[in-house]
Design an enzyme around this catalytic site. Structure first.
Site, mmCIF file in Angstrom:
data_model
loop_
_atom_site.group_PDB
_atom_site.id
_atom_site.type_symbol
_atom_site.label_atom_id
_atom_site.label_comp_id
_atom_site.label_asym_id
_atom_site.label_seq_id
_atom_site.Cartn_x
_atom_site.Cartn_y
_atom_site.Cartn_z
ATOM 1 N N ASP A 145 0.825 -1.213 0.000
ATOM 2 C CA ASP A 145 0.000 0.000 0.000
ATOM 3 C C ASP A 145 0.861 1.266 0.000
ATOM 4 O OD1 ASP A 145 -2.428 1.342 0.025
ATOM 5 O OD2 ASP A 145 -3.220 0.271 1.768
ATOM 6 N N GLU A 178 -1.111 1.866 -5.129
ATOM 7 C CA GLU A 178 -0.918 3.302 -4.851
ATOM 8 C C GLU A 178 -1.982 4.131 -5.559
ATOM 9 O OE1 GLU A 178 -0.444 4.421 -8.190
ATOM 10 O OE2 GLU A 178 0.957 5.906 -7.368
ATOM 11 N N TRP A 179 -3.081 3.468 -5.894
ATOM 12 C CA TRP A 179 -4.325 4.128 -6.304
ATOM 13 C C TRP A 179 -4.231 4.887 -7.633
ATOM 14 C CZ3 TRP A 179 -2.656 6.522 -1.263
ATOM 15 C CH2 TRP A 179 -2.730 5.577 -0.229
ATOM 16 N N GLY A 180 -3.219 4.563 -8.435
ATOM 17 C CA GLY A 180 -3.118 5.175 -9.763
ATOM 18 C C GLY A 180 -2.534 6.575 -9.763
ATOM 19 N N ASP A 200 -10.027 3.510 -3.784
ATOM 20 C CA ASP A 200 -10.729 2.292 -3.347
ATOM 21 C C ASP A 200 -12.126 2.175 -3.954
ATOM 22 O OD1 ASP A 200 -8.527 1.949 -1.800
ATOM 23 O OD2 ASP A 200 -9.588 1.897 0.113
HETATM 24 C C1 GLA Z 1 -5.998 1.390 1.409
HETATM 25 C C2 GLA Z 1 -6.121 0.366 0.286
HETATM 26 C C3 GLA Z 1 -7.256 -0.596 0.623
HETATM 27 C C4 GLA Z 1 -6.976 -1.274 1.954
HETATM 28 C C5 GLA Z 1 -6.770 -0.225 3.032
HETATM 29 C C6 GLA Z 1 -6.279 -0.848 4.335
HETATM 30 O O1 GLA Z 1 -7.101 2.229 1.448
HETATM 31 O O2 GLA Z 1 -6.358 0.999 -0.937
HETATM 32 O O3 GLA Z 1 -7.411 -1.554 -0.406
HETATM 33 O O4 GLA Z 1 -5.841 -2.089 1.827
HETATM 34 O O5 GLA Z 1 -5.829 0.749 2.652
HETATM 35 O O6 GLA Z 1 -6.055 0.086 5.337
#
Ligand code: GLA
Length: 400
Positions: A145, A178-180, A200
């Site tokens: 993450d 890392e969400w892009g 997410d």
């Molecule tokens: C981030 C990630 C999620 C999850 C949470 C856990 O938000 O994107 O998929 O793993 O952390 O805290």
């Protein structure tokens, strides 16, 4: 020459690579986060592994049981990460043995920063040590993450962990989360087997949720963010649309559409529901062999949108052996009457250099949800319920 070789060796990991052959098709498994967040323990993981086998999910292709955030305890005096002694009293190695005993694989979660998103110890400064610990425990999959990383360069941080995993010597799927934000698709193929492309997922079909700084995106919002990413995906490197919400409360049509979309886009299929208590309907959706086969097709080509007509969109995914998968998606919350004239649309994919002219070639099709069959000589007519899909496999060409 020898000098050169020694020089390269002295650079340590200049040859380190992600493990090959681990994700030739999109990884399939389960992850604890969507349903359980931090409320996890070893019993949940064991029972999930049991359910994966008992409910036919293993036979359908699901194999990774992934522990997400909040499994951690503290580091010991030597800096070795320990599991939470209350939640995981038997230790992770024992859990891995249990999961392996079922013919499944165990995944774990860490973070490139000093702390995870849930505030537990991250791997920053402990990358090699943590990778070694995971290898000793028998971990098969690492989701990594991006919380608490101010000033860190994502490509460099993820490359460090890739190298640490390589050095630890146990093949592990490496999943970038890392969400892009730093365009991980540009560098992810070298570093990892999959990378999250978005914030997410949020458990809804067509909405988004943004309390404070965080954002959660519904199914359609995530789909729309994949538009230009298909060229980055392929065997061993996948755009990850996040864990599934099937079985967590959307309607059955929405759940079917959600799984179909992830399958078409060749996203990893990581379940996010409680496998121990799912309904028969959810179980049937998740184990649909035709839909999973589209996701797992060996060509590994992500679908492209070939038509957008108001709420109706059509996606096409080239498959092995000259076949195709087609998905007709009704984005709206109203029913829609589909009248698709095959001959009016040339189906063309520049990326895989495949095209079909239905004026010249007739394909047979089978509907992967209803099991109806037909061919492309006439029009395709169907009523699409709100937030639903019609998903076909085109085989053929049939004789005209
Ligand atoms: C981030 C990630 C999620 C999850 C949470 C856990 O938000 O994107 O998929 O793993 O952390 O805290």
């Amino acid at each position: 020459m020898l000098g050169l070789l020694l020089g390269a060796a002295a650079c340590g990991n200049s040859w380190a690579q992600k493990a090959e052959g681990l994700a030739d098709t999109p990884p399939m498994g389960w992850n604890s986060w969507n349903k359980f967040a931090c409320d996890i323990d070893e019993r949940l993981i064991r029972e999930t592994a049991d359910a994966m086998v008992k409910q036919g999910l293993k036979d359908a292709g699901f194999q990774y049981v992934n522990i997400d955030d909040c499994w951690h305890g503290q580091r010991d005096a030597d800096g070795n990460i320990q599991p939470d002694p209350k939640r995981f009293p038997s230790g992770i190695k024992a859990l891995a043995d249990y999961v392996h005993g079922k013919g499944l694989k165990l995944g774990i979660y860490s973070d490139a920063g000093a702390t995870t998103c849930g505030g537990h110890p991250g791997s920053r400064g402990h990358e090699y040590q943590d990778a070694l610990t995971y290898a000793r425990w028998g971990i098969d999959y690492v989701k990594y993450d991006w919380c608490d990383t101010p000033g860190l360069n994502a490509e460099a941080a993820y490359t460090t962990m890739r190298d640490a995993i390589a050095k630890a010597g146990r093949p592990m799927v490496f999943s970038v989360c890392e969400w892009g934000m730093s365009k991980p698709w540009d560098w992810g193929g070298q570093v990892a087997h999959m990378w999250r492309t978005t914030p997410d997922i949020y458990n809804c079909f067509d909405c988004e949720y943004s309390p404070g700084f965080s954002v959660g995106l519904g199914v359609l919002r995530i789909l729309d963010k994949q538009a230009n990413l298909r060229k980055f995906a392929g065997p061993g490197r996948w755009n990850d649309m996040d864990m599934l919400e099937v079985g967590n409360g959307m309607s059955e049509d929405e759940d079917r559409a959600h799984l179909s979309i992830w399958a078409m886009m060749a996203s990893p299929l990581i379940l996010g529901n409680d496998l121990r208590s799912m309904t028969e309907s959810t179980r049937r959706i998740l184990t649909n062999p035709g839909v999973i086969a589209v996701n797992q097709d060996k060509l590994g080509v992500q679908a492209l949108r070939i038509l957008a007509d108001g709420p109706l969109e059509v996606y096409a995914k080239p498959l092995e052996g000259g076949q195709w998968a087609l998905m007709f998606l009704n984005r709206s919350n109203q029913a829609l009457d589909l009248r698709h004239d095959w001959k009016a649309h040339l189906m063309n994919d520049d990326l895989s250099k495949r095209s079909v002219d239905f004026k010249k070639t007739v394909y047979r099709w089978s509907d992967l949800w209803s099991k109806k069959t037909g061919d492309t000589s006439g029009k395709l007519e169907a009523r699409l319920a709100p937030h639903s899909v019609l998903m076909l496999r085109l085989t053929g060409p049939a004789k005209p």
